[in-house]
Every structure is written in structure tokens, then in C-alpha cells.
Design a protein around this motif. Structure first.
Motif, PDB file in Angstrom:
ATOM      1  N   HIS A  71       0.832  -1.208   0.000  1.00 53.59           N
ATOM      2  CA  HIS A  71       0.000   0.000   0.000  1.00 53.59           C
ATOM      3  C   HIS A  71       0.866   1.257   0.000  1.00 53.59           C
TER       4      HIS A  71
ATOM      5  N   TYR B  85       2.621   1.615  -3.378  1.00 48.87           N
ATOM      6  CA  TYR B  85       1.623   2.038  -4.372  1.00 48.87           C
ATOM      7  C   TYR B  85       1.310   3.526  -4.223  1.00 48.87           C
ATOM      8  N   GLU B  86       1.091   3.977  -2.994  1.00 46.65           N
ATOM      9  CA  GLU B  86       0.749   5.386  -2.763  1.00 46.65           C
ATOM     10  C   GLU B  86       1.849   6.323  -3.248  1.00 46.65           C
TER      11      GLU B  86
ATOM     12  N   ASN C  35      -6.658   2.058  -7.805  1.00 45.66           N
ATOM     13  CA  ASN C  35      -7.267   0.766  -7.520  1.00 45.66           C
ATOM     14  C   ASN C  35      -6.602   0.116  -6.326  1.00 45.66           C
ATOM     15  N   GLU C  36      -7.214  -0.919  -5.813  1.00 44.18           N
ATOM     16  CA  GLU C  36      -6.695  -1.621  -4.638  1.00 44.18           C
ATOM     17  C   GLU C  36      -5.787  -2.795  -5.001  1.00 44.18           C
TER      18      GLU C  36
END
Length: 136
Positions: free
Chosen positions: A15, A18-19, A63-64
Motif C-alpha cells: 500500500h 503504491y501510494e 485501484n486496490e
């Protein structure tokens, strides 16, 4: 056409990686093969000065799943799709960029893959340095 997957393991959660990678303002800090200056926004279309000249970018919607695929439209008008993923890894996250040979010579393809690897090294440093600073 040959493809080569260039990856780096980053000691941070998928996460977090990605961020950082999805934050358009960080692109010039780590993606030298793509962005040499600030990113200009025009809706969901982005403009950057790159080693190839002024190019436009369009990323997939947030997106996740860790998918950061993006289309780069070159000054010639040719659009290249670049697969980019952030995956869970036992040591944090793994970032994988697929480099495609397209119309490149073998030497140019090798240089592209090397540049992508260097960019991913900078992303790793950016994320891990930020994580260390937060813990201090």
C-alpha cells in the motif's frame, strides 16, 4: 518483440509503495526515464518533459490491486502501454515494470531496461528513506 520484467523489492507495505508510485508529484523524483520536470495536469491526462521530448501520460484509475499501468504518447503520436505492478512480497513489496522492445535495437532495449532498473532503485530509496524518517 521481446519483453523483460524489471523488478525491485522494497521494504515497505505494498500500500505504501503504491501510494508513493501513484502520486504524480513524486514522478520526477524517481522516474527519470519518464519525467524530467513537474507534471502538468489536464484532467486525467498528464504532460511531462521526458528524455524523448514532451509526452502525455494516462494512468489507470486508482485501484486496490497495485496496478499502475500507464500509456505514454510519444511526440511522434505513437502510444506505448507500460505495465507496472506493486505486489506483496515476504520482505514488503515488489515493484515490477514490463519493458517491451517494440522498435528498439537490442542495445537500446538493454539501455531501457537498465534505466527502468535505476528508476525503481530511486523509488525504493524514496519509499524506504521516507519510512525511516517516519520511524525516527
Amino acid at each position: 518483440m521481446e519483453s523483460r520484467h524489471v523488478s525491485r523489492v522494497i521494504s515497505a507495505s505494498p500500500h505504501t509503495v503504491y501510494e508513493v508510485a501513484a502520486n504524480i508529484d513524486t514522478l520526477p523524483k524517481w522516474a527519470s526515464g519518464l519525467a524530467h520536470s513537474e507534471v502538468t495536469r489536464d484532467g486525467d491526462l498528464l504532460w511531462v518533459d521526458s528524455p524523448m521530448g514532451r509526452v502525455s501520460l494516462r494512468f489507470v484509475a486508482p485501484n486496490e490491486f497495485g496496478i499502475l499501468d500507464h500509456d505514454v504518447t510519444l511526440p511522434s503520436g505513437v502510444t506505448v502501454t507500460n505495465p507496472l505492478r506493486v505486489l506483496a512480497h515476504p520482505n514488503g513489496a515488489e515493484v515490477i515494470f514490463t519493458v517491451r522492445q517494440l522498435d528498439l535495437s537490442d542495445d537500446e532495449f538493454d539501455r531501457d531496461a537498465t534505466t527502468v532498473g535505476e528508476d525503481l532503485d530511486r523509488l525504493r530509496s524514496l519509499v524506504e528513506d521516507d519510512n525511516r524518517a517516519r520511524r525516527s
